[in-house]
Scaffold this active site. Structure first.
Site, PDB file in Angstrom:
ATOM      1  N   ASP A 302      -7.232   1.796   5.295  1.00  0.00           N
ATOM      2  CA  ASP A 302      -7.100   0.342   5.187  1.00  0.00           C
ATOM      3  C   ASP A 302      -6.248  -0.031   3.976  1.00  0.00           C
ATOM      4  O   ASP A 302      -6.628   0.216   2.834  1.00  0.00           O
ATOM      5  CB  ASP A 302      -8.489  -0.285   5.069  1.00  0.00           C
ATOM      6  CG  ASP A 302      -8.482  -1.779   5.320  1.00  0.00           C
ATOM      7  OD1 ASP A 302      -7.405  -2.322   5.633  1.00  0.00           O
ATOM      8  OD2 ASP A 302      -9.553  -2.396   5.214  1.00  0.00           O
ATOM      9  N   HIS A 303      -5.100  -0.627   4.234  1.00  0.00           N
ATOM     10  CA  HIS A 303      -4.187  -1.058   3.177  1.00  0.00           C
ATOM     11  C   HIS A 303      -4.400  -2.526   2.808  1.00  0.00           C
ATOM     12  O   HIS A 303      -3.672  -3.089   2.007  1.00  0.00           O
ATOM     13  CB  HIS A 303      -2.733  -0.836   3.634  1.00  0.00           C
ATOM     14  CG  HIS A 303      -1.720  -0.984   2.554  1.00  0.00           C
ATOM     15  ND1 HIS A 303      -0.889  -2.091   2.446  1.00  0.00           N
ATOM     16  CD2 HIS A 303      -1.388  -0.173   1.517  1.00  0.00           C
ATOM     17  CE1 HIS A 303      -0.090  -1.943   1.410  1.00  0.00           C
ATOM     18  NE2 HIS A 303      -0.369  -0.795   0.822  1.00  0.00           N
ATOM     19  N   SER A 304      -5.410  -3.162   3.389  1.00  0.00           N
ATOM     20  CA  SER A 304      -5.681  -4.570   3.097  1.00  0.00           C
ATOM     21  C   SER A 304      -6.231  -4.715   1.682  1.00  0.00           C
ATOM     22  O   SER A 304      -6.659  -3.747   1.057  1.00  0.00           O
ATOM     23  CB  SER A 304      -6.666  -5.149   4.113  1.00  0.00           C
ATOM     24  OG  SER A 304      -7.933  -4.525   3.999  1.00  0.00           O
TER      25      SER A 304
END
EC number: 3.1.22.1
Length: 358
Positions: A302-304
């Protein structure tokens, strides 16, 4: 004067007014039906080859919510296509390219291939501003190499298929964009594409400064500001310069809200900041996310970048561009926060596992 002449004159003036103003409709975030909306949030899902949903297997799956649909729900529309909220929103920039009736600024510390950003250590920040003389939108996101410049068209980048991402779009009246520009000068954004017609930026000198590589060079090194969306929703912008030198989440958001936080940020790099439990303000790194109707995934996919308050009764959610890593303490960046029980529930309930304090 004959009624036919009056009608013709009226229609001619209407057309002339539209041409003089520029875009036929005020610039706005758009929903999944291509209708103006005050704000929306998209949670792009990580690619999962084992998913039963084709768009997730391909890496183009998304969850969506907005002011009128306040539950984060899975959308079967592929981000690769151009018939969803993100594509509809940025399409205003593409279809008005070269017409001189729309101002825009695209910034990204990882710009699209072939695009250049300012020299120096730009902030870890990604987004899009677009406005006419009436209103516009601010798209805050975490997507590398997105979007393509105005001379091209909407396209979801192949490099952004693998990992999760977050995108927050807010519609503002024209008078808010000078304030937004002032905030972004703390971020030191890497601007790679812009168009600032003189008739639209006379009252937004800070937006012009962004394109000229002007950023904050003296204390204070951080600043928060309330912004009002077009429909009156308060959003709080927290922005820091590289010289502030502290963790956005532990040293600012947690102390500001007087609450612990669950933080989902990219921690695949070196020198990650551990969960912190000091002074009763527990700031936890999220290790696993579970989105109802979407998918379950580890934080490593997850790059959020988002955070939610954990204190009972507080319903704040923040979306931005900074990670919990030592290096990020010395990068410009920030987050935009809103107090909304439904948004808070969507993100708070998604926390399936977090890193305990040691």
């Amino acid at each position: 004067m004959p009624s036919s002449v009056i009608m013709f004159t009226f229609l001619a003036l209407t057309v002339l007014t539209a041409v003089m103003v520029g875009t036929s409709e005020a610039v706005s975030c758009m929903d999944n039906k291509n209708k103006p909306v005050d704000w929306f949030i998209v949670y792009k899902l990580p690619q999962d080859s084992a998913s039963s949903k084709p768009v997730i297997r391909e890496g183009y799956g998304q969850m969506y919510m907005d002011v009128n649909n306040q539950a984060l729900k899975f959308s079967s529309t592929s981000l690769k296509d151009d018939d969803h909220a993100i594509a509809y929103t940025v399409d205003d920039i593409y279809k008005n390219h070269g017409k001189g009736n729309l101002a825009h600024v695209m910034y990204n510390d990882q710009p699209p291939a072939g695009e250049e950003i300012q020299s120096g250590l730009v902030g870890h920040t990604k987004g899009v501003l677009a406005f006419d003389g009436t209103s516009g939108f601010w798209l805050v996101h975490s997507v590398p190499k997105f979007p393509l410049p105005a001379s091209k068209s909407y396209n979801w980048p192949d490099n952004a298929k693998r990992n999760g991402q977050t995108l927050l779009c807010i519609t503002f009246k024209y008078d808010q964009f000078e304030k937004i520009g002032q905030q972004l000068k703390y971020n030191y954004p890497g601007v790679y594409d812009s168009d600032l017609p003189s008739k639209l930026v006379g009252k937004t000198p800070s937006i012009v400064d962004l394109v000229k590589n002007v950023h904050v060079t003296s204390p204070p090194w951080n600043r928060q500001l309330n912004l009002q969306s077009k429909s009156g929703q308060t959003f709080v912008s927290f922005n820091k310069a590289s010289k502030w030198g502290e963790d956005l989440y532990k040293n600012w958001l947690a102390t500001h809200f007087k609450s612990g936080l669950y933080c989902e940020t990219w921690q695949n790099g070196g020198r990650n900041l551990n969960s912190s439990c000091e002074a009763g303000l527990n700031v936890y790194n999220v290790k696993k996310v579970s989105l109802s109707g979407g998918s379950d995934f580890k934080g490593t996919k997850d790059h959020s970048k988002w955070a939610v308050t954990t204190k009972s009764g507080l319903k704040w959610t923040c979306i931005g561009g900074i990670n919990r890593q030592t290096s990020q303490m010395y990068r410009g960046g920030g987050a935009v926060c809103l107090e909304n029980a439904n948004v808070h529930k969507a993100f708070y309930d998604s926390v399936a596992e977090y890193e305990p304090c040691t």
